[in-house]
Structures are given as C-alpha cells and as structure tokens.
Enzyme design. Sequence first.
Site, PDB file in Angstrom:
ATOM      1  N   ARG A  67      79.457 101.280 128.876  1.00  0.00           N
ATOM      2  CA  ARG A  67      80.841 100.939 128.514  1.00  0.00           C
ATOM      3  C   ARG A  67      81.690 100.588 129.730  1.00  0.00           C
ATOM      4  NH1 ARG A  67      81.880 105.311 123.646  1.00  0.00           N
ATOM      5  NH2 ARG A  67      80.995 103.991 122.030  1.00  0.00           N
ATOM      6  N   LYS A  71      75.767 108.206 103.646  1.00  0.00           N
ATOM      7  CA  LYS A  71      76.551 108.281 102.407  1.00  0.00           C
ATOM      8  C   LYS A  71      77.017 106.944 101.892  1.00  0.00           C
ATOM      9  CE  LYS A  71      78.617 112.789 103.115  1.00  0.00           C
ATOM     10  NZ  LYS A  71      79.914 113.410 103.328  1.00  0.00           N
ATOM     11  N   GLY A  89      83.070 102.523 114.151  1.00  0.00           N
ATOM     12  CA  GLY A  89      84.154 102.721 113.180  1.00  0.00           C
ATOM     13  C   GLY A  89      85.025 101.485 113.058  1.00  0.00           C
TER      14      GLY A  89
HETATM   15  P1  AMP Z   1      76.184 107.350 108.841  1.00  0.00           P
HETATM   16  O1  AMP Z   1      76.949 108.190 109.799  1.00  0.00           O
HETATM   17  O2  AMP Z   1      76.711 107.327 107.462  1.00  0.00           O
HETATM   18  O3  AMP Z   1      75.865 105.971 109.395  1.00  0.00           O
HETATM   19  O4  AMP Z   1      74.769 108.076 108.655  1.00  0.00           O
HETATM   20  C1  AMP Z   1      73.862 108.247 109.708  1.00  0.00           C
HETATM   21  C2  AMP Z   1      72.971 109.393 109.364  1.00  0.00           C
HETATM   22  O5  AMP Z   1      72.317 109.128 108.121  1.00  0.00           O
HETATM   23  C3  AMP Z   1      71.877 109.658 110.348  1.00  0.00           C
HETATM   24  O6  AMP Z   1      72.153 110.865 111.002  1.00  0.00           O
HETATM   25  C4  AMP Z   1      70.618 109.753 109.511  1.00  0.00           C
HETATM   26  O7  AMP Z   1      69.815 110.860 109.831  1.00  0.00           O
HETATM   27  C5  AMP Z   1      71.169 109.912 108.100  1.00  0.00           C
HETATM   28  N1  AMP Z   1      70.230 109.456 107.075  1.00  0.00           N
HETATM   29  C6  AMP Z   1      69.663 108.248 106.977  1.00  0.00           C
HETATM   30  N2  AMP Z   1      68.806 108.200 105.936  1.00  0.00           N
HETATM   31  C7  AMP Z   1      68.822 109.425 105.348  1.00  0.00           C
HETATM   32  C8  AMP Z   1      68.146 110.000 104.239  1.00  0.00           C
HETATM   33  N3  AMP Z   1      67.261 109.294 103.538  1.00  0.00           N
HETATM   34  N4  AMP Z   1      68.423 111.272 103.930  1.00  0.00           N
HETATM   35  C9  AMP Z   1      69.313 111.980 104.648  1.00  0.00           C
HETATM   36  N5  AMP Z   1      69.988 111.500 105.708  1.00  0.00           N
HETATM   37  C10 AMP Z   1      69.743 110.231 106.068  1.00  0.00           C
END
Ligand code: AMP
Length: 404
Positions: free
Chosen positions: A42, A208, A384
Amino acid sequence: MNKKTVRDIDVNGKKVLVRVDFNVPLSSKNPADTITVTDDTRIRAALPTLNYLLDNGAALILCSHLGRPSTAADTQYSMAPVAAHLETVLGRPVQMADDVVGENVTAAAAALEPGDVLVLENTRFHPGEKKNDAELSQQLADLADLYVDDAFGSAHRAHSSTEGVAKAIQAKGGAAVAGFLMEKELSALGTAVTNPPHPYVAIMGGAKISDKIKLIENLLNTADKILIGGGMANTFIRAQGHETGSSLVEEDALLEAERLLKMAGNRLVLPVDFVVADTFDANAEAETVDADSIPVNKMALDIGPESLKTFKQALQGAKMVIWNGPMGVFEFPRFAVGTNELAQLLAAQVAEGTEVIIGGGDSAAAVTKAGLAEKMSHISTGGGASLELLEGKVLPGIAALDDK
Ligand code: AMP
C-alpha cells in the site's frame, strides 16, 4: 471519471494534504516491541502520486488511519514505523508528527518547504475522525492549501480525513482532487459499474448472501451472468429445495434468495458440485458430492471440479469479469482449491483478452498468494469500497472531490 485529479491543479510551492491508505500490516501488536512494516504494497501504491507532487514543487502532509486503535494510548498503532519505512522507499527524509492535529503539528506544517514530507499520527487516534467531526476537519484543512485523496479503500467512509477535510479545504478556496491510485480504481471499477463491455460476468463468493443481496440485485442490471460460489451458494441451493446438511445457510435470507433466483433466471450460475466435510476443520476429510446431494451430516466447504468446469464455460468469450469473495473456506488449504483454480482460470482469461478486475479483500489476497497478481487487469485496494461502488452507492470520499 468526472473528478479532478492532481494533473488538473498547480501544486508548485503549495502545501498538499494527502489522504493515503497506509493501513499496512505490522510485525507486532505489542508496543514494547520494535514494530516494522511487514507488507509495504500500500505504501508503494501511493508513490506515483507522492513523487508527482514532490517533483512538481509541493510540500506534503500525509495522513492515514492504521488498524483499529481505541485511543491515542494504543501506541502500537503509531504511524512512526510507517513514516520510517516511507523514508526508505521514497529516498528522502520524512518527518513524523507527534499528533494528528494541534499546536506542534501546525508549527511543523508551517515550516515545510517544497520537497519536505510530514506524516501525521494515525487519524483514528483522534476521537473526531470517525465522527466526521467538523472541528477536526477544519484543523486538518488549516494545515494545507490543497487536498489530494489517494485512499480508495477509505472512500466509502465519511470521516474527517476523507469527506470532512475535502469540504473544509473547498470552503477556504482550495482544491480537493483525486490521486493517481484513486483515479486508477475509479477508472477500472467505474467502467464495470456504468458501461461494462459485454459479455460481462460477475463472480461472487464469501460467507453470506445477506451482505450481498443489494449487490446481486444491482449487478443483475448490468451483468450477463453472475457466478455464485462460497458459503453464499448454499442458501441458493436450499432455496431451490435441496438438502444442504450442516452447511452455512442463512434461513432469514431464503425468501430473498428465491426472489433473486426468479429475477435472474439462467443468468445466475450456481455450483453443480461441492467439496463437503463432517466438521469445519482444516484437516477434515473431504469428499466431492453433487450440489443436489449434500448428505444431511455434511457441510459444503468448497466448490467442486465440475462447478469449475461450469464456471469456465460461463466465462468463455467474456469481455469483462469482476470477482469478489472466495469460492470456499480458502483459509484451509484442503478447501482452497476452488478459489485457487478460479484465480488460475481468470489469469488465463486475461491472456485471452478479458479485462479481469479483482474486487479486493479475500479474493485479492488469494490471487496474490497464488502469485497471479501481475496477471490480472486490476486488483482493487479497497474491498468494502469496491463492493459499495458495485452496489451502486455513492462513496462520500469521492463525491466530495472537485468535479471536472
Ligand atoms: P466474506 O467476508 O463475506 O467475503 O466471506 C469470506 C469468508 O467466507 C472466508 O473467511 C471464508 O472462509 C468464508 N467461506 C467461504 N465459503 C464458505 C463455506 N462454504 N462455508 C463457510 N464459510 C465459507
């Protein structure tokens, strides 16, 4: 881009306050240790803007947040190691201020000559920063003649060092413009948002779906296909009426998932197989099953090889691709295959002439870890901020800058 940049203003002999994103990883969180910068990506990313301003006769006052300090007493988040590191990569002396604003800082800024560089303390040491406090914004603006924002990763936050100070500088007749890094981000992501070349494919992953409903909805206005992986795919699979075992599923979002499935038709491409396990564990035994046959006692932790083939097919001939979010629990090497293979697949797409944009965060980390960063068309420095831009939101830090 309809915002002015450093090229549009005269900086000769001026004091320029530059909001940089120097939120870098540090070697220790213990204030008793000698703390150093462990990844200076960065800092290096800001050099084109900083060198341009210095070469054109400006004196620089740099500010950034670093980590999540509660108060200024959290000295492990001091910007001092960052200033020391900047001195080596910039190849010229860098002064470190003893605070964000205040008498000493005002005196140090007033004494700056063209070519000098002063780094302010962590903006989050000041309680006003996150509140976008008008007095702090004014005190920051009073240090300089002009304001340059090169911190895309903080542009979605209306804080004193982003939106507040831009307005305060403008109120006293100064310019508030974008730096080169900000310009690069807005040009790559702006194209994806407003007029992407078609076929345009979005790939979404991560934990999510509830965080990303708006995003998917907005992408349906522009993208020809949306490929879904990661934990969020499970909720769609359940919404289609299939068993998802003990996989992460957001019951509250099932209706929304159903609605999006209807709205998207065959433009939403879901995994056709998953790598499943008994437990959420790095060493859990893995097995590949069809997407409609997840055993009741198993959880989906990655997308499977057939899904990658389906995704590869969907990407054929794409002119632009944007990827945000891992395809599985990529922190566990056994369940990182889908994410890594997708990164390889996208690198191959770039070689075929596809513009591939990585939307920051985990996907950017995965691409970098796989040694493929150089191969992508653009890797965003703001997870973000890039998501909010793709959602169609106005980013306050950018909106506040001078229009062309
Ligand atoms: P996000 O912050 O929403 O981009 O989510 C990222 C996180 O999603 C990472 O820490 C991954 O470990 C988690 N993740 C991805 N696929 C899965 C899954 N099938 N089940 C549970 N967690 C997941």
